[in-house]
Design an enzyme around this catalytic site. Structure first.
Site, PDB file in Angstrom:
ATOM      1  N   GLN A 103       0.859  -1.202   0.000  1.00  0.00           N
ATOM      2  CA  GLN A 103       0.000   0.000   0.000  1.00  0.00           C
ATOM      3  C   GLN A 103       0.888   1.243   0.000  1.00  0.00           C
ATOM      4  OE1 GLN A 103      -3.257   0.201   2.752  1.00  0.00           O
ATOM      5  NE2 GLN A 103      -3.701  -1.978   2.582  1.00  0.00           N
ATOM      6  N   LYS A 114       0.419  -7.637 -16.550  1.00  0.00           N
ATOM      7  CA  LYS A 114      -0.634  -8.175 -15.672  1.00  0.00           C
ATOM      8  C   LYS A 114      -1.618  -7.070 -15.315  1.00  0.00           C
ATOM      9  CE  LYS A 114      -0.096  -8.578 -10.911  1.00  0.00           C
ATOM     10  NZ  LYS A 114       0.558  -9.050  -9.685  1.00  0.00           N
TER      11      LYS A 114
HETATM   12  C1  R5P Z   1       2.426  -7.255  -6.625  1.00  0.00           C
HETATM   13  O1  R5P Z   1       2.686  -6.166  -7.055  1.00  0.00           O
HETATM   14  C2  R5P Z   1       3.443  -8.139  -5.958  1.00  0.00           C
HETATM   15  O2  R5P Z   1       4.729  -7.904  -6.430  1.00  0.00           O
HETATM   16  C3  R5P Z   1       3.080  -9.602  -6.164  1.00  0.00           C
HETATM   17  O3  R5P Z   1       3.085  -9.894  -7.543  1.00  0.00           O
HETATM   18  C4  R5P Z   1       1.717  -9.878  -5.636  1.00  0.00           C
HETATM   19  O4  R5P Z   1       1.544  -9.252  -4.407  1.00  0.00           O
HETATM   20  C5  R5P Z   1       1.494 -11.358  -5.494  1.00  0.00           C
HETATM   21  O5  R5P Z   1       0.218 -11.515  -4.951  1.00  0.00           O
HETATM   22  P1  R5P Z   1      -0.663 -12.789  -5.321  1.00  0.00           P
HETATM   23  O6  R5P Z   1       0.167 -13.998  -5.026  1.00  0.00           O
HETATM   24  O7  R5P Z   1      -1.855 -12.659  -4.409  1.00  0.00           O
HETATM   25  O8  R5P Z   1      -1.049 -12.669  -6.749  1.00  0.00           O
END
Ligand code: R5P
Length: 301
Positions: free
Chosen positions: A96, A190
């Protein structure tokens, strides 16, 4: 100043390893829960004028672990600690770091502000973003886990390996791995739809016939890894995936989701405890030597 290390309850194995790497006994303190759920702390050492390090990861339950750290720091301050450093192997709320809409707080700023009320310094590992350092009104020492993880992967590297950044946020991270491992890079575009749901729009770079090595600061729900691996396989990548990640939080059913994928190894650290992950090829490398070196350097400075 005499050095003393206390541990919160979030990651006592790492605290014990760090104490032994520093040739110390962990400081004695009592941490219990009152019947109503409040946390009770008693520091059982004479720490007058001491250089105090408090190790606590602020993974889930993040609010509770953070509160425990703040109470521990307050108890140390009131017992006359000379200097207090919060050692935070996993820094919760670091994601955050900005507001996506004007309805949201900047959680990372709130956390650094709270820590600065009780600690003189913060030492944090593999932060989601260096922006957190800028929020902190006390010195924040960042310890990247990238060199440790790259070294752990080095013997598995082959001419087919390709590093993959699973989102734009990992672009700088993947470049650091590319420098260390001398491997080509592919970038995933993404889009995050919710806390659990992401989609892959495109992959920049040819992954056909390559063994992907996905690098990310953390795996939380596993959503990013699942979608990234599916997209890589659709584009002809080999079903022999490696993952390098500083923090394997593996919340909810992340372990079950990842166990279905052709992942050969997940190389990570002991920044958080891993439970119920027997079905995953986790290779956990301790942060203790890295943290011990950094603490020794800080004490010399
Ligand atoms: C996002 O910006 C982080 O670098 C990770 O890619 C993300 O927090 C991974 O979260 P999750 O495993 O829930 O997709």
């Amino acid at each position: 100043m005499d050095l003393i290390l206390f541990s919160g309850r979030s990651n006592q194995p790492l605290s014990r390893n760090l104490a032994s790497a520093l040739d110390l006994h962990p400081g004695r303190c009592l941490i219990e829960d009152f019947p109503d759920g409040e946390i009770q702390i008693q520091v059982k050492e004479d720490i007058q004028g001491c250089d105090v390090y408090l190790l606590q990861s602020t993974d889930a339950p993040a609010g509770r672990n953070l509160m425990e750290l703040l109470l521990l720091a307050d108890a140390c301050r009131r017992r006359g600690a000379g200097r207090i450093t919060a050692v935070i192997p996993y820094f919760g709320y670091a994601r955050q770091d900005r507001r996506v809409t004007d309805e949201e707080p900047v959680g990372a700023r709130v956390v650094t502000d709270m820590l600065a009320t009780r600690c003189d310094r913060i030492l944090a590992v593999e932060l989601h973003t260096p922006a957190v350092e800028g929020f902190s009104s006390v010195p924040l020492v960042h310890v990247p886990a990238t060199p440790l993880l790259a070294e752990a992967f080095r013997t598995h590297r082959s001419e087919r390996s390709i590093l993959v950044a699973p989102d734009a946020g990992a672009a700088k991270l993947v470049n650091r791995y590319a420098d260390l491992l001398q491997l080509p890079v592919a970038y995933v575009q993404k889009i995050r739809k919710s806390g659990e749901e992401v989609s892959v729009e495109a992959i920049i770079g040819n992954v056909e016939g390559r063994s992907p090595v996905i690098v990310d600061d953390m795996i939380s729900t596993g959503g990013t890894m699942v979608k990234t691996i599916e997209a890589l396989l659709e584009r002809g990548a080999l079903p022999e995936v490696a993952v390098l990640t500083g923090h394997a939080l593996l919340v909810g059913d992340a372990g079950r989701k990842l166990a279905k994928l052709p992942i050969k190894r997940i190389i990570t650290t002991d920044s958080v405890l891993h439970q119920g992950t027997r079905s995953l090829p986790l290779e956990v490398h301790s942060l203790a030597p890295l943290l011990a070196d950094r603490i020794r350097e800080l004490r010399k400075a």
